[in-house]
Scaffold this motif. Structure first.
Motif, short mmCIF file in Angstrom:
data_model
loop_
_atom_site.label_atom_id
_atom_site.label_comp_id
_atom_site.label_asym_id
_atom_site.label_seq_id
_atom_site.Cartn_x
_atom_site.Cartn_y
_atom_site.Cartn_z
N GLU A 80 5.95 -1.17 -9.23
CA GLU A 80 5.79 0.28 -8.93
C GLU A 80 6.22 1.56 -9.79
OE1 GLU A 80 7.40 -2.04 -6.84
OE2 GLU A 80 9.42 -1.24 -7.35
N SER B 70 -0.90 -1.29 -6.43
CA SER B 70 -2.10 -1.19 -5.68
C SER B 70 -3.20 -0.27 -6.24
CB SER B 70 -1.38 -0.55 -4.31
OG SER B 70 -1.43 1.03 -4.14
N ASP C 47 2.23 4.14 -4.15
CA ASP C 47 3.03 3.08 -4.35
C ASP C 47 4.67 3.51 -4.39
OD1 ASP C 47 1.06 1.32 -4.02
OD2 ASP C 47 1.11 0.48 -6.23
N ASN D 38 -5.98 5.37 -0.30
CA ASN D 38 -5.00 4.96 -0.98
C ASN D 38 -3.77 4.46 -0.25
OD1 ASN D 38 -6.08 5.47 -3.57
ND2 ASN D 38 -5.64 7.81 -3.50
N ALA E 43 -3.98 1.10 1.14
CA ALA E 43 -3.53 -0.12 0.20
C ALA E 43 -2.36 -0.30 -0.24
CB ALA E 43 -4.50 0.31 -1.14
N ALA E 44 -1.60 0.79 -0.25
CA ALA E 44 -0.17 0.72 -0.78
C ALA E 44 0.85 0.15 0.40
CB ALA E 44 0.31 2.14 -1.08
N MET F 169 0.06 -3.63 0.81
CA MET F 169 0.56 -4.22 -0.16
C MET F 169 1.95 -4.87 0.14
SD MET F 169 0.82 -3.40 -4.18
CE MET F 169 2.26 -2.38 -3.90
N LYS G 272 -10.63 0.79 -2.17
CA LYS G 272 -9.32 0.70 -1.51
C LYS G 272 -9.18 0.00 -0.09
CE LYS G 272 -7.47 2.77 -4.84
NZ LYS G 272 -7.36 4.04 -5.37
N GLN H 9 -8.99 -3.46 -0.52
CA GLN H 9 -7.84 -3.96 -0.64
C GLN H 9 -6.76 -4.29 0.47
OE1 GLN H 9 -6.87 -0.77 -3.60
NE2 GLN H 9 -5.36 -2.15 -4.42
N TYR I 181 -4.98 -7.78 1.99
CA TYR I 181 -3.47 -7.77 2.08
C TYR I 181 -3.18 -8.38 3.46
CZ TYR I 181 -3.18 -5.07 -2.10
OH TYR I 181 -3.29 -4.74 -3.47
#
Ligand SMILES: [Zn+2]
Length: 401
Positions: free
Chosen positions: A96, A129, A134, A159, A162-163, A166, A188, A191, A195
């Motif tokens: 990150e 991500s 992140d 966004n 996703a972060a 993850m 996104k 993702q 996860y």
């Protein structure tokens, strides 16, 4: 543990304080909270941060967030003790913020008629991500882990989920994501599925999704990781901190951000307030916040386009009634935020008060751009070989004015 970090209400007339293990994102009167530190970090750390650019196998030196861990040490750990860092600090193997720093982009400078020597752009898409989130999510999930949370919860237009997904997956924590139906950046969202997050669709827009996710957190033991969480702001501070470090702590004249929920504006403001107070920077750069024309709450209020009053932080006494009346007006007229830049398609910026505080401290400005201007900005950054999300195109286009 030392007794250094705590939480404090941002409203100077309220000022309620809480221990650092508190998980409410607001004080009991409904105001936002700040993470505060009693001790001033020594400027000797500047050299230590520089040396950590050669990480020597330490992932916390490699991380663009944790390289600056003394400036966000809310876990109150011995920052040179790698075992303590490993036990507390959430990191995706130091990825990150690792590739994030300011770059020159000659074609971007040319487009807006600026000298290439006077313009830096800092891509935040090279995070694990794929977005700047992140930065703040590493710290929010660190706090979630510190207090033993079993589930993190967020609302997202892409966004954030996703972060959050993850880091949650990597830490073995569950993650619930509330999304506005049909208003998500598809890549996104996939993702978040990947996860293993649980996705819950909400009829309505981002503002409605956020409301539901906060209800979930309150009633079903979730830990909120949206940017109203003050620990998100701590990690996000490292975006301007990295920029300033690369500029040898010589502050630029302006820092320009796209404006959505105003987490970035808030975190940049907090970073600048702290660095100035600690004597790390001598000049305060001005913040420019760029709204989309179709989601212009902050611009409307700040520039007096609603009821002819220019909304200000006003030393901690902002006219919150004006904000409420503006939101009522949006509801009454059926006005919904509308822009192709989904990341900033937000009508009720959750961090508006912290954003106003940042603007007051930095003598900032707020303005708007059209969708087509954002697309131009995004394209020219691409021509310099860098990936750019549409909302980020706003920052470039506005830098010319
Ligand atoms: Zn308060």
């Amino acid at each position: 543990m030392q007794d250094d970090a705590y939480l404090k209400c941002i409203d100077p007339n309220c000022g309620l304080e809480y221990p650092i293990t508190n998980t409410n994102v607001q004080c009991e009167k409904g105001h936002l909270l700040d993470v505060k530190y009693k001790n001033k970090p020594s400027t000797d750390l500047k050299e230590i941060f520089y040396k950590r650019r050669n990480p020597q196998g330490n992932i916390f030196n490699e991380s663009g967030v944790w390289r600056f861990r003394e400036l966000l040490n809310f876990c109150q750990i011995d920052t040179e003790n790698i075992e303590e860092c490993s036990k507390y600090l959430v990191s995706l193997d130091g990825a990150e913020g690792r590739l994030s720093k300011p770059y020159r982009m000659s074609k971007a400078a040319e487009l807006i008629g600026m000298s290439n020597d006077n313009l830096w752009l800092q891509p935040e898409g090279y995070n694990p991500s794929g977005s700047f989130k992140d930065n703040g999510m590493a710290t929010a999930v660190t706090h979630a882990k510190m207090i033993g949370a079993k589930k993190i919860v967020c609302a997202s237009t892409g966004n954030t989920s996703a972060a959050a997904g993850m880091f949650a997956a990597n830490e073995g924590i569950n993650c619930d994501v509330y999304i506005p139906a049909g208003q998500i950046a598809p890549g996104k969202l996939s993702q978040a599925y990947q996860y293993g997050s649980q996705i819950l669709e909400v009829d309505g827009n981002f503002d409605d999704a956020l409301k539901q996710s906060l209800d979930d957190a309150q009633n079903h033991g979730g830990y909120t990781v949206n940017s109203i969480n003050p620990f998100r702001i701590e990690g996000q501070k490292t975006i301007p901190i990295r920029a300033l470090e690369y500029l040898d702590w010589e502050a630029p004249d302006w820092i320009v951000y796209p404006g959505g929920a105003l987490g970035n504006t808030s975190s940049c403001g907090k970073a600048l307030m702290e660095l100035y107070d600690w004597g790390w920077i001598k000049k305060i750069p001005r913040i420019a916040v760029i709204n989309s024309e179709g989601a212009s709450t902050l611009s409307d209020l700040y520039n007096g386009k609603f009821e002819s009053e220019e909304l200000r932080w006003n030393k901690g006494k902002p006219n919150t009634e004006l904000i409420s009346r503006y939101y009522d007006h949006l509801d009454k007229e059926g006005l919904r935020p509308k822009t192709k830049a989904t990341a900033i398609q937000i009508g009720r910026p959750a961090n508006i008060l912290k954003g106003l505080r940042a603007l007051e401290f930095t003598n900032g400005v707020v303005t708007t751009v059209t969708d087509s201007e954002m697309l131009d900005g995004m394209s020219v950054v691409g021509l310099n070989g860098f990936d750019c999300e549409m909302a980020s195109g706003a920052s470039l286009l506005e830098s010319k004015n």
